[in-house]
Write an enzyme that holds these catalytic residues in place. Structure first.
Site, mmCIF file in Angstrom:
data_model
loop_
_atom_site.group_PDB
_atom_site.id
_atom_site.type_symbol
_atom_site.label_atom_id
_atom_site.label_comp_id
_atom_site.label_asym_id
_atom_site.label_seq_id
_atom_site.Cartn_x
_atom_site.Cartn_y
_atom_site.Cartn_z
ATOM 1 N NE ARG A 200 59.359 38.773 -30.193
ATOM 2 C CZ ARG A 200 60.341 38.667 -29.302
ATOM 3 N NH1 ARG A 200 61.576 38.519 -29.702
ATOM 4 N NH2 ARG A 200 60.069 38.726 -28.030
ATOM 5 N NE ARG B 25 67.418 39.555 -31.794
ATOM 6 C CZ ARG B 25 67.589 38.988 -30.619
ATOM 7 N NH1 ARG B 25 68.690 39.195 -29.962
ATOM 8 N NH2 ARG B 25 66.666 38.211 -30.105
ATOM 9 N NE ARG C 74 68.121 48.174 -32.480
ATOM 10 C CZ ARG C 74 68.256 47.182 -31.592
ATOM 11 N NH1 ARG C 74 67.460 46.145 -31.650
ATOM 12 N NH2 ARG C 74 69.137 47.253 -30.643
ATOM 13 C CG ASP D 260 59.485 44.388 -26.405
ATOM 14 O OD1 ASP D 260 59.962 43.432 -27.032
ATOM 15 O OD2 ASP D 260 59.272 44.350 -25.184
ATOM 16 C CE1 TYR E 9 60.651 39.497 -19.742
ATOM 17 C CE2 TYR E 9 58.365 39.491 -20.442
ATOM 18 C CZ TYR E 9 59.658 39.052 -20.592
ATOM 19 O OH TYR E 9 59.971 38.162 -21.584
HETATM 20 O O1 CP3 Z 1 58.129 41.024 -35.520
HETATM 21 C C1 CP3 Z 1 57.453 41.155 -34.478
HETATM 22 O O2 CP3 Z 1 56.877 40.171 -33.943
HETATM 23 C C2 CP3 Z 1 57.236 42.527 -33.906
HETATM 24 C C3 CP3 Z 1 58.091 42.909 -32.890
HETATM 25 C C4 CP3 Z 1 58.049 42.338 -31.480
HETATM 26 C C5 CP3 Z 1 59.156 42.504 -30.622
HETATM 27 N N1 CP3 Z 1 58.803 42.070 -29.402
HETATM 28 C C6 CP3 Z 1 60.439 43.117 -31.018
HETATM 29 C C7 CP3 Z 1 61.655 42.729 -30.281
HETATM 30 C C8 CP3 Z 1 57.032 41.720 -30.747
HETATM 31 C C9 CP3 Z 1 55.656 41.275 -31.183
HETATM 32 C C10 CP3 Z 1 57.533 41.557 -29.424
HETATM 33 C C11 CP3 Z 1 56.730 41.002 -28.320
HETATM 34 C C12 CP3 Z 1 57.411 40.524 -27.112
HETATM 35 N N2 CP3 Z 1 58.447 41.091 -26.440
HETATM 36 C C13 CP3 Z 1 56.988 39.390 -26.380
HETATM 37 C C14 CP3 Z 1 55.829 38.531 -26.747
HETATM 38 C C15 CP3 Z 1 56.182 37.648 -27.882
HETATM 39 C C16 CP3 Z 1 56.952 36.432 -27.520
HETATM 40 O O3 CP3 Z 1 58.050 36.250 -28.065
HETATM 41 O O4 CP3 Z 1 56.433 35.638 -26.721
HETATM 42 C C17 CP3 Z 1 57.838 39.262 -25.272
HETATM 43 C C18 CP3 Z 1 57.772 38.179 -24.232
HETATM 44 C C19 CP3 Z 1 58.747 40.348 -25.312
HETATM 45 C C20 CP3 Z 1 59.842 40.659 -24.348
HETATM 46 C C21 CP3 Z 1 61.143 40.603 -25.057
HETATM 47 N N3 CP3 Z 1 61.667 41.647 -25.798
HETATM 48 C C22 CP3 Z 1 62.016 39.498 -25.183
HETATM 49 C C23 CP3 Z 1 61.819 38.151 -24.513
HETATM 50 C C24 CP3 Z 1 63.067 39.895 -26.028
HETATM 51 C C25 CP3 Z 1 64.186 39.054 -26.588
HETATM 52 C C26 CP3 Z 1 65.457 39.125 -25.836
HETATM 53 C C27 CP3 Z 1 66.608 38.805 -26.762
HETATM 54 O O5 CP3 Z 1 67.299 39.762 -27.161
HETATM 55 O O6 CP3 Z 1 66.780 37.631 -27.119
HETATM 56 C C28 CP3 Z 1 62.830 41.243 -26.389
HETATM 57 C C29 CP3 Z 1 63.661 42.080 -27.282
HETATM 58 C C30 CP3 Z 1 63.100 42.279 -28.639
HETATM 59 N N4 CP3 Z 1 61.807 42.586 -28.932
HETATM 60 C C31 CP3 Z 1 63.831 42.243 -29.846
HETATM 61 C C32 CP3 Z 1 62.939 42.539 -30.879
HETATM 62 C C33 CP3 Z 1 63.223 42.665 -32.349
HETATM 63 C C34 CP3 Z 1 65.324 41.973 -29.955
HETATM 64 C C35 CP3 Z 1 66.040 43.243 -29.596
HETATM 65 C C36 CP3 Z 1 67.129 43.566 -30.562
HETATM 66 O O7 CP3 Z 1 66.906 43.537 -31.781
HETATM 67 O O8 CP3 Z 1 68.224 43.893 -30.061
#
Ligand code: CP3
Length: 355
Positions: free
Chosen positions: A35, A39, A48, A84, A160
């Site tokens: 990650r 953010r 964004r 994602d 999910y």
């Molecule tokens: O920098 C990186 O790692 C690359 C981008 C990345 C994202 N999601 C972008 C994202 C990666 C590798 C993921 C994988 C992902 N997504 C996982 C596996 C990794 C982990 O954390 O265990 C999972 C479980 C998800 C599902 C998911 N998507 C979650 C739990 C969330 C967070 C919810 C929140 O807003 O707190 C997301 C949203 C997400 N994915 C964001 C980003 C940058 C935030 C969205 C935003 O910026 O508004």
């Protein structure tokens, strides 16, 4: 430059990350952060402000720019593709959104044999934008910086789809798993197909490593992981094994599962902060590298604590190598939290590279 020449030019340089993953001697200790794109970075939030999350994930220029941001800022040894785990599900046609502060939300959760039979399949063309983004990144990344592709593992994707969104206890997921194993395995098989297609598209586009995120597998006992999950994740690893790139397998709270996750076929095992790396090696067995495992919340504890803990994890990584790991890739034990001060990450990278 043609696709082939480009990847050859890049591979002529030994990536520290790939060396550490495959038993080579990296020029410096590789570090990246799960990650890292997202953010915690003001430049990400600026983009964004004008673009939705899923819209950004399917726009090659935006994917390239957001993926590059942490590389420019922190000098990390790997970029992780901005995407994602639900992107291939969306591309296949499943009605879902990523809601800020919540995560993925599925319009029509999958809970019956009929729902599973109706799941769409993923074809390569519907993730063409991601392949295009990878092409842009291979032109832009520094020669020493590996590009990591990724996908969600079948279990984490299933959780999910079945729950309809994030969950605390995974009660519906486990109800289907225990109550209707045939439907469960059919669903896991379909999700493995999607994951394989998505990873193969990324590999064919030229990523230098892949990570399979089974983030929530730690909710399961070892026996249930082995019965209900491992065969499907093992098929994912087997069906991408013809590509000669390191395969990383990661989950949270997986201390009891590390051996089984290694057996599923990965070259590198991601470890969260609960298990010391040298102990993880004992559970994983020799011949694989380890990745991790600084607690992401420590980054809020001030510079003295961060420095002390970085030094401790680096020393633990060395101990893991003496205990039989083929290498250590420095990372957090889970993703960067949104409120993290990015300068703390930059300083941590400097320190890791200096040790
Ligand atoms: O920098 C990186 O790692 C690359 C981008 C990345 C994202 N999601 C972008 C994202 C990666 C590798 C993921 C994988 C992902 N997504 C996982 C596996 C990794 C982990 O954390 O265990 C999972 C479980 C998800 C599902 C998911 N998507 C979650 C739990 C969330 C967070 C919810 C929140 O807003 O707190 C997301 C949203 C997400 N994915 C964001 C980003 C940058 C935030 C969205 C935003 O910026 O508004």
């Amino acid at each position: 430059m043609s696709e082939m020449m480009r990847s050859r030019a890049r591979r002529a340089h030994p990536f520290p990350l790939v060396a550490a993953a495959t038993g080579g001697r990296p020029e410096r200790r590789p570090v990246w952060f799960m990650r890292q794109a997202g953010r915690s970075l003001p430049e990400y939030r600026a983009i964004r402000a004008d673009h939705g999350m899923l819209e950004s994930c399917f726009d090659p220029e935006l994917v390239c720019e957001i993926t590059m941001q942490p590389v420019r800022r922190h000098d990390v040894d790997a970029a992780i593709l901005f995407s994602d785990i639900v992107v291939p599900l969306k591309a296949a046609g499943i009605d879902l959104d990523i809601v800020a502060g919540t995560g993925p939300v599925i319009a029509d959760p999958v809970r019956t044999a009929g729902d599973v039979a109706n799941l769409p399949r993923l074809d390569d063309h519907s993730v063409g934008a991601i392949a295009h983004a990878i092409g842009l990144l291979l032109d832009e990344l520094p020669d020493q910086t590996a590009l990591i592709g990724f996908a969600g593992a079948p279990f984490t994707l299933a959780s999910y789809l079945i729950e309809g969104g994030p969950s605390r206890h995974y009660e519906r997921t486990k109800a289907l798993m225990y109550g209707d194993p045939d439907t469960w395995h059919a669903l896991m098989g379909r999700l493995a197909d999607i994951t394989i297609t998505f990873l193969r598209v990324q590999l064919e586009a030229g990523v230098d490593a892949v990570q399979l995120f089974d983030s929530w597998a730690g909710m399961l006992s070892l026996a249930d992981y082995q019965t209900f999950v491992a065969p499907h994740s093992a098929r994912v690893f087997a069906e991408i094994a013809d590509h000669d790139v390191p395969r990383i397998h990661f989950g949270v709270g997986t201390g009891e599962l590390l051996g089984a996750m290694a057996d599923a076929g990965a070259d590198v095992i991601g470890v969260d902060w609960r298990v010391p790396l040298h102990e993880a090696v004992r559970r994983v067995g020799p011949g694989k590298a380890v990745q991790g495992n600084l607690d992401p919340t420590l980054l809020f504890a001030g510079p003295e604590v961060v420095e002390r803990e970085v030094r401790r994890v680096v020393a633990d990584g060395d101990r893991a190598v003496r205990a039989g790991a083929t290498g250590h890739i420095m990372n957090l034990g889970h993703g960067v939290l949104p409120g993290t001060d990015p300068d703390v990450l930059t300083r941590a990278v400097e320190l890791i590279h200096s040790l």
